[in-house]
Design a protein around this motif. Sequence first.
Motif, mmCIF file in Angstrom:
data_model
loop_
_atom_site.group_PDB
_atom_site.id
_atom_site.type_symbol
_atom_site.label_atom_id
_atom_site.label_comp_id
_atom_site.label_asym_id
_atom_site.label_seq_id
_atom_site.Cartn_x
_atom_site.Cartn_y
_atom_site.Cartn_z
ATOM 1 N N ILE A 1 0.872 -1.181 0.000
ATOM 2 C CA ILE A 1 0.000 0.000 0.000
ATOM 3 C C ILE A 1 0.907 1.228 0.000
ATOM 4 N N LYS A 2 0.760 2.056 -1.035
ATOM 5 C CA LYS A 2 1.554 3.295 -1.089
ATOM 6 C C LYS A 2 0.677 4.423 -0.590
ATOM 7 N N ILE A 3 1.239 5.271 0.293
ATOM 8 C CA ILE A 3 0.443 6.393 0.799
ATOM 9 C C ILE A 3 1.213 7.700 0.606
ATOM 10 N N ASN A 4 0.455 8.786 0.457
ATOM 11 C CA ASN A 4 1.084 10.106 0.348
ATOM 12 C C ASN A 4 0.094 11.168 0.833
ATOM 13 N N HIS A 5 0.560 12.384 0.972
ATOM 14 C CA HIS A 5 -0.308 13.486 1.385
ATOM 15 C C HIS A 5 -0.064 14.653 0.446
ATOM 16 N N LEU A 6 -1.132 15.177 -0.154
ATOM 17 C CA LEU A 6 -0.969 16.272 -1.128
ATOM 18 C C LEU A 6 -1.035 17.640 -0.461
ATOM 19 N N ILE B 1 5.537 5.021 2.381
ATOM 20 C CA ILE B 1 5.216 6.421 2.087
ATOM 21 C C ILE B 1 5.906 6.760 0.772
ATOM 22 N N ASP B 2 5.104 7.178 -0.235
ATOM 23 C CA ASP B 2 5.657 7.470 -1.553
ATOM 24 C C ASP B 2 5.283 8.916 -1.912
ATOM 25 N N LEU C 1 0.754 10.214 7.966
ATOM 26 C CA LEU C 1 1.367 9.160 7.138
ATOM 27 C C LEU C 1 2.155 8.182 8.016
ATOM 28 N N MET C 2 2.936 8.760 8.929
ATOM 29 C CA MET C 2 3.768 7.934 9.836
ATOM 30 C C MET C 2 2.887 7.061 10.721
#
Length: 420
Positions: free
Chosen positions: A165-170, A254-255, A239-240
């Motif tokens: 699962i890749k996650i990010n925050h815009l 985290i990507d 994210l963390m």
Amino acid sequence: MDKIQSLTGMLDLYDDGNGDNLSVKIFETEKILREIFSNYQLKEIRTPALEETTLFKRSVGDLSDIVNKEIYSFNDKNEKSIALRPEGTAGIIRAIIEKKLDQSTHKLCYLGPMWRYERPQKGRYRQFHQAGVEILGYPEGAPEFEMISIVCKIIEEFRLKNCLIKINHLGNKNNKESFCKALVDYLEPHKDKLDDKDLERLSRNPLRILDSKNQNTQSILENAPSIKDFIEPSSIKILMDIKSQFSDICDIEIDYSLVRGLDYYSGFVFEAVSSDLGAQDSFLGGGRYDYLCSKLGGKDLPSIGMAIGIERFASLLKDITSTNKMASFLVVTSNLEPKAYKIAHQLRSMNKNIRLDLQLSKASLKAKLRRANKSDADYAIIVGDEELKTNTVIFKYLKDESNDQEILSVDELFNIYKSI
Ligand code: HAM
């Protein structure tokens, strides 16, 4: 006469009796997903397959590939431009606004066909199915955890291996603006090396350049500013926290280059990929879209959602055959005997965990037994003229070495059937 064929990239899904068939996996996947959705207290919503084309232009974005290149749109008899939905979120928000439900919170799920005019290849179709979740009306925080919990539950429940699962925050609007400005400043001197599409992105929606398929652009981007340096510490913390809470269940990474291909995203975004899928490796994607509802004319409705590509997801499953026992019901009487069919009807309501296959053909006992074995039945229940006269049935254990069978009264059959 010309042969009529199915359209390119559109599958006929049916059970051909082979347990390993993709259609069977798709049907089973949908069944299990519905159970998971119900476990999370999500309520089903169904919106039409056809919507005004403008809806998708305003939400998914007219610069996105999905709207720009892949939308199935045409004029109806009234010259109105309508489109087959390429995704589910826009239609759901349209419905919520139209029904004036945009001042309350909702936890919704859906399942249905979507259409994108893409070049068909493994895992990429022109008609495909999505199962999705939309949690509406809650700001960032708990819904992010709930959403990743659903993703992990799905991966766990289907025992999927090799996925990430890749996650990010815009970021918020200001963060996004500053990041876009920095990205444009960085890319300006490289403008002559960008293709037309990336140039257009640069002027209209620079963030989407990160999603470019052009290798040249991707190598230029290697030294570009990272969104990590523009988002708030609270965004990095979420994210963390998600990574640390769920990493014991699924691999989470985290990507910071993950932007997703639809314009409506703001804040937290995610995608699940599998190394078993080949080029089209993403089987699920989603994120927060806090401004979509107001952009479409509704109230402020901070929301988050995701969709699973059912065909891709089902193709990952190794073995999904039902663990429920199966009985084959064989009526081999000289005439049509209504009483026999009533017994099958009664059995079905006695034990819903057993699949009862009533063989409808007029074939011989031998042929019917062959079919029962072929369909992997555990038991055969045989009713012939003799049995009907004596109010009995033959109960045959098809999976026992001894292939035992016994004659049972109908009442005894009912008792055994209930206890399986
Ligand atoms: P999406 O990433 O465009 O997101 O699509 C979700 C999933 O649909 C993909 O991960 C992929 O598995 C599947 N998919 C997409 N195109 C195709 C295709 N041509 N053939 C087969 N499968 C495909 C959305 O659609 C967003 N509406 C998700 C969302 C919901 N975000 C917030 N809420």
